[in-house]
Design a protein around this motif. Structure first.
Motif, PDB file in Angstrom:
ATOM      1  N   GLY A  13       2.747  -2.165  -0.084  1.00 55.70           N
ATOM      2  CA  GLY A  13       1.715  -2.777  -1.315  1.00 55.70           C
ATOM      3  C   GLY A  13       0.449  -3.330  -1.051  1.00 55.70           C
ATOM      4  O   GLY A  13      -0.423  -3.201  -1.757  1.00 55.70           O
ATOM      5  N   ILE A  14       0.032  -4.024   0.101  1.00 53.94           N
ATOM      6  CA  ILE A  14      -1.004  -4.797   0.400  1.00 53.94           C
ATOM      7  C   ILE A  14      -2.005  -3.376   0.647  1.00 53.94           C
ATOM      8  O   ILE A  14      -3.085  -3.131   0.095  1.00 53.94           O
ATOM      9  CB  ILE A  14      -0.934  -5.485   1.609  1.00 53.94           C
ATOM     10  CG1 ILE A  14      -0.441  -6.854   1.427  1.00 53.94           C
ATOM     11  CG2 ILE A  14      -2.541  -6.011   2.267  1.00 53.94           C
ATOM     12  CD1 ILE A  14       0.160  -7.635   2.622  1.00 53.94           C
ATOM     13  N   SER A  15      -1.527  -2.406   1.422  1.00 50.64           N
ATOM     14  CA  SER A  15      -2.357  -1.176   1.885  1.00 50.64           C
ATOM     15  C   SER A  15      -2.917  -0.621   0.676  1.00 50.64           C
ATOM     16  O   SER A  15      -3.665   0.255   0.487  1.00 50.64           O
ATOM     17  CB  SER A  15      -1.493  -0.230   2.669  1.00 50.64           C
ATOM     18  OG  SER A  15      -0.559   0.280   2.085  1.00 50.64           O
ATOM     19  N   LEU A  16      -1.969  -0.446  -0.552  1.00 53.33           N
ATOM     20  CA  LEU A  16      -2.355   0.281  -1.772  1.00 53.33           C
ATOM     21  C   LEU A  16      -3.125  -0.441  -2.882  1.00 53.33           C
ATOM     22  O   LEU A  16      -3.626  -0.050  -3.758  1.00 53.33           O
ATOM     23  CB  LEU A  16      -0.879   0.668  -2.214  1.00 53.33           C
ATOM     24  CG  LEU A  16      -0.154   1.867  -1.694  1.00 53.33           C
ATOM     25  CD1 LEU A  16       1.311   1.808  -2.005  1.00 53.33           C
ATOM     26  CD2 LEU A  16      -1.077   3.397  -1.843  1.00 53.33           C
ATOM     27  N   THR A 101       4.206   5.972  -5.838  1.00 51.22           N
ATOM     28  CA  THR A 101       2.794   5.514  -5.373  1.00 51.22           C
ATOM     29  C   THR A 101       1.996   6.655  -6.139  1.00 51.22           C
ATOM     30  O   THR A 101       0.785   6.924  -5.844  1.00 51.22           O
ATOM     31  CB  THR A 101       2.405   5.767  -4.038  1.00 51.22           C
ATOM     32  OG1 THR A 101       2.903   7.007  -3.462  1.00 51.22           O
ATOM     33  CG2 THR A 101       3.408   4.606  -3.380  1.00 51.22           C
ATOM     34  N   ASN A 102       2.776   7.307  -7.102  1.00 46.99           N
ATOM     35  CA  ASN A 102       2.159   8.462  -7.915  1.00 46.99           C
ATOM     36  C   ASN A 102       1.402   9.482  -6.946  1.00 46.99           C
ATOM     37  O   ASN A 102       0.231  10.202  -7.037  1.00 46.99           O
ATOM     38  CB  ASN A 102       1.018   7.794  -8.603  1.00 46.99           C
ATOM     39  CG  ASN A 102       0.558   8.649 -10.090  1.00 46.99           C
ATOM     40  OD1 ASN A 102       1.554   9.666 -10.413  1.00 46.99           O
ATOM     41  ND2 ASN A 102      -0.630   8.570 -10.484  1.00 46.99           N
ATOM     42  N   GLY A 103       1.997   9.872  -5.753  1.00 46.79           N
ATOM     43  CA  GLY A 103       1.539  10.715  -4.750  1.00 46.79           C
ATOM     44  C   GLY A 103       0.489  10.192  -3.844  1.00 46.79           C
ATOM     45  O   GLY A 103       0.275  11.074  -2.930  1.00 46.79           O
ATOM     46  N   LYS A 104       0.281   9.191  -3.795  1.00 49.53           N
ATOM     47  CA  LYS A 104      -0.638   8.485  -2.954  1.00 49.53           C
ATOM     48  C   LYS A 104      -0.259   8.405  -1.456  1.00 49.53           C
ATOM     49  O   LYS A 104      -0.938   8.955  -0.645  1.00 49.53           O
ATOM     50  CB  LYS A 104      -1.242   7.165  -3.199  1.00 49.53           C
ATOM     51  CG  LYS A 104      -1.858   6.789  -4.576  1.00 49.53           C
ATOM     52  CD  LYS A 104      -3.260   6.903  -4.531  1.00 49.53           C
ATOM     53  CE  LYS A 104      -3.853   6.800  -5.915  1.00 49.53           C
ATOM     54  NZ  LYS A 104      -3.185   7.607  -7.201  1.00 49.53           N
ATOM     55  N   PRO A 137       5.414   4.518 -11.091  1.00 50.58           N
ATOM     56  CA  PRO A 137       4.332   3.975 -10.247  1.00 50.58           C
ATOM     57  C   PRO A 137       3.718   2.864 -10.990  1.00 50.58           C
ATOM     58  O   PRO A 137       3.644   2.851 -12.345  1.00 50.58           O
ATOM     59  CB  PRO A 137       3.249   4.985  -9.717  1.00 50.58           C
ATOM     60  CG  PRO A 137       3.559   5.913 -10.941  1.00 50.58           C
ATOM     61  CD  PRO A 137       4.810   6.065 -11.207  1.00 50.58           C
ATOM     62  N   PRO A 138       3.273   1.758 -10.329  1.00 49.79           N
ATOM     63  CA  PRO A 138       2.547   0.746 -10.940  1.00 49.79           C
ATOM     64  C   PRO A 138       1.218   1.151 -11.626  1.00 49.79           C
ATOM     65  O   PRO A 138       0.397   2.271 -11.296  1.00 49.79           O
ATOM     66  CB  PRO A 138       2.241  -0.518  -9.984  1.00 49.79           C
ATOM     67  CG  PRO A 138       2.269   0.420  -8.651  1.00 49.79           C
ATOM     68  CD  PRO A 138       3.093   1.560  -8.713  1.00 49.79           C
ATOM     69  N   GLN A 139       0.772   0.733 -12.760  1.00 47.30           N
ATOM     70  CA  GLN A 139      -0.234   1.285 -13.508  1.00 47.30           C
ATOM     71  C   GLN A 139      -1.584   1.317 -12.723  1.00 47.30           C
ATOM     72  O   GLN A 139      -2.419   2.199 -12.799  1.00 47.30           O
ATOM     73  CB  GLN A 139      -0.464   0.359 -14.989  1.00 47.30           C
ATOM     74  CG  GLN A 139      -1.205   0.898 -16.056  1.00 47.30           C
ATOM     75  CD  GLN A 139      -0.556   2.300 -16.361  1.00 47.30           C
ATOM     76  OE1 GLN A 139       0.572   2.520 -16.466  1.00 47.30           O
ATOM     77  NE2 GLN A 139      -1.461   3.314 -16.444  1.00 47.30           N
ATOM     78  N   ASP A 140      -1.684   0.470 -11.868  1.00 43.82           N
ATOM     79  CA  ASP A 140      -2.864   0.499 -11.160  1.00 43.82           C
ATOM     80  C   ASP A 140      -2.964   1.782 -10.226  1.00 43.82           C
ATOM     81  O   ASP A 140      -4.060   2.149  -9.695  1.00 43.82           O
ATOM     82  CB  ASP A 140      -2.846  -0.548  -9.775  1.00 43.82           C
ATOM     83  CG  ASP A 140      -3.032  -2.112 -10.280  1.00 43.82           C
ATOM     84  OD1 ASP A 140      -3.102  -2.065 -11.721  1.00 43.82           O
ATOM     85  OD2 ASP A 140      -2.931  -2.910  -9.471  1.00 43.82           O
ATOM     86  N   LEU A 141      -1.923   2.247  -9.749  1.00 43.70           N
ATOM     87  CA  LEU A 141      -2.172   3.841  -9.261  1.00 43.70           C
ATOM     88  C   LEU A 141      -2.050   4.971 -10.051  1.00 43.70           C
ATOM     89  O   LEU A 141      -1.898   6.081  -9.519  1.00 43.70           O
ATOM     90  CB  LEU A 141      -0.750   3.924  -8.071  1.00 43.70           C
ATOM     91  CG  LEU A 141      -0.854   2.836  -7.039  1.00 43.70           C
ATOM     92  CD1 LEU A 141       0.501   2.972  -6.238  1.00 43.70           C
ATOM     93  CD2 LEU A 141      -1.935   2.649  -6.555  1.00 43.70           C
ATOM     94  N   ARG A 146       0.052  11.258 -14.607  1.00 47.03           N
ATOM     95  CA  ARG A 146       1.243  11.025 -13.796  1.00 47.03           C
ATOM     96  C   ARG A 146       1.375  12.369 -12.846  1.00 47.03           C
ATOM     97  O   ARG A 146       1.804  13.347 -13.635  1.00 47.03           O
ATOM     98  CB  ARG A 146       2.353  10.502 -14.452  1.00 47.03           C
ATOM     99  CG  ARG A 146       2.367   9.111 -15.147  1.00 47.03           C
ATOM    100  CD  ARG A 146       2.810   8.206 -14.271  1.00 47.03           C
ATOM    101  NE  ARG A 146       4.287   8.465 -13.698  1.00 47.03           N
ATOM    102  CZ  ARG A 146       5.440   7.996 -14.336  1.00 47.03           C
ATOM    103  NH1 ARG A 146       5.153   7.506 -15.470  1.00 47.03           N
ATOM    104  NH2 ARG A 146       6.510   8.237 -13.765  1.00 47.03           N
ATOM    105  N   ALA A 147       1.669  12.018 -11.541  1.00 44.10           N
ATOM    106  CA  ALA A 147       2.085  13.062 -10.545  1.00 44.10           C
ATOM    107  C   ALA A 147       3.677  13.600 -10.679  1.00 44.10           C
ATOM    108  O   ALA A 147       3.964  14.741 -10.624  1.00 44.10           O
ATOM    109  CB  ALA A 147       1.682  12.872  -9.219  1.00 44.10           C
TER     110      ALA A 147
END
Ligand SMILES: O=C(O)CCC(=O)C(=O)O
Ligand SMILES: [Fe+2]
Length: 185
Positions: A13-16, A101-104, A137-141, A146-147
């Motif tokens: 979570g922190i890294s994203l 993570t929406n593909g991150k 995924p959370p909205q921030d990502l 959406r992937a």
């Protein structure tokens, strides 16, 4: 193992750059699967795999392999050996976390090869969401598209148990299967 999985979720979570507790909270009521793999020696190791190339459909994989070795990951366009270390665990991202993570973060393609002399074991702990929880995924990502569509871990698990043997394209084919089964219903 569960608390290790949750600690890794906090780090992810922190890294994203999302709320650091986001994934940790999401997985708090989640489930897990434990698997012990035993690979007997194989007289012709060039003809088979212990486990063929695949991504884990689950969210996070925590793996320990014995000193025999055999785990390989596909990275930078080649198969790379994961050297066994008795004092270390291997942590892999799985397909469900890719969707979260929406593909991150991409799930890792890996396989296990066998050898002609020594039997090998690996112990694997898979972190999963609660079965009925929506994977989103959370909205921030999400910037733009959406992937992957919303799904539940129970749908994805069902797909891999009854319709599809996990490989490097499971998530892509699950997404296609999901949209075609919605069209039929
Ligand atoms: O035995 C290994 O090192 C890999 C096992 C594996 O990929 C799995 O159980 O999903
Ligand atoms: Fe695996």
């Amino acid at each position: 193992m569960k608390s290790l999985g949750l600690a890794v979720m906090e780090i992810l979570g922190i890294s994203l750059g999302v709320d650091r507790m986001h994934y940790k909270k999401y997985f708090e009521d989640g489930g897990s699967i434990m698997r012990c793999n035993y690979y007997p020696p194989c007289p012709e190791p060039g003809l088979t795999f212990g486990t063929g190339p695949h991504c884990d459909a689950t969210s996070l994989t925590i793996l320990h392999q014995d000193q025999v070795g055999g785990l390989e990951i596909f990275a930078n366009n080649e198969w790379q050996i994961v050297r066994p270390r008795h004092d270390a665990l291997v942590i892999n991202v799985g397909d469900t976390f890719t969707a979260l993570t929406n593909g991150k973060y991409k799930s890792c393609v890996h396989r296990a090869v066998v050898n002609s002399e020594r039997a090998r074991t690996s112990l694997v702990f898979f972190v999963c969401p609660r079965e009925d929880k929506v994977v989103r995924p959370p909205q921030d990502l999400v910037q733009g598209e959406r992937a992957y569509p919303d799904f539940t871990w129970s749908d994805f698990l069902h797909f891999t148990q009854f319709y599809y043997r996990a490989d490097a394209h499971t998530l892509h084919n699950f997404t296609k299967w999901l949209s075609s089964s919605k069209t039929i219903n």
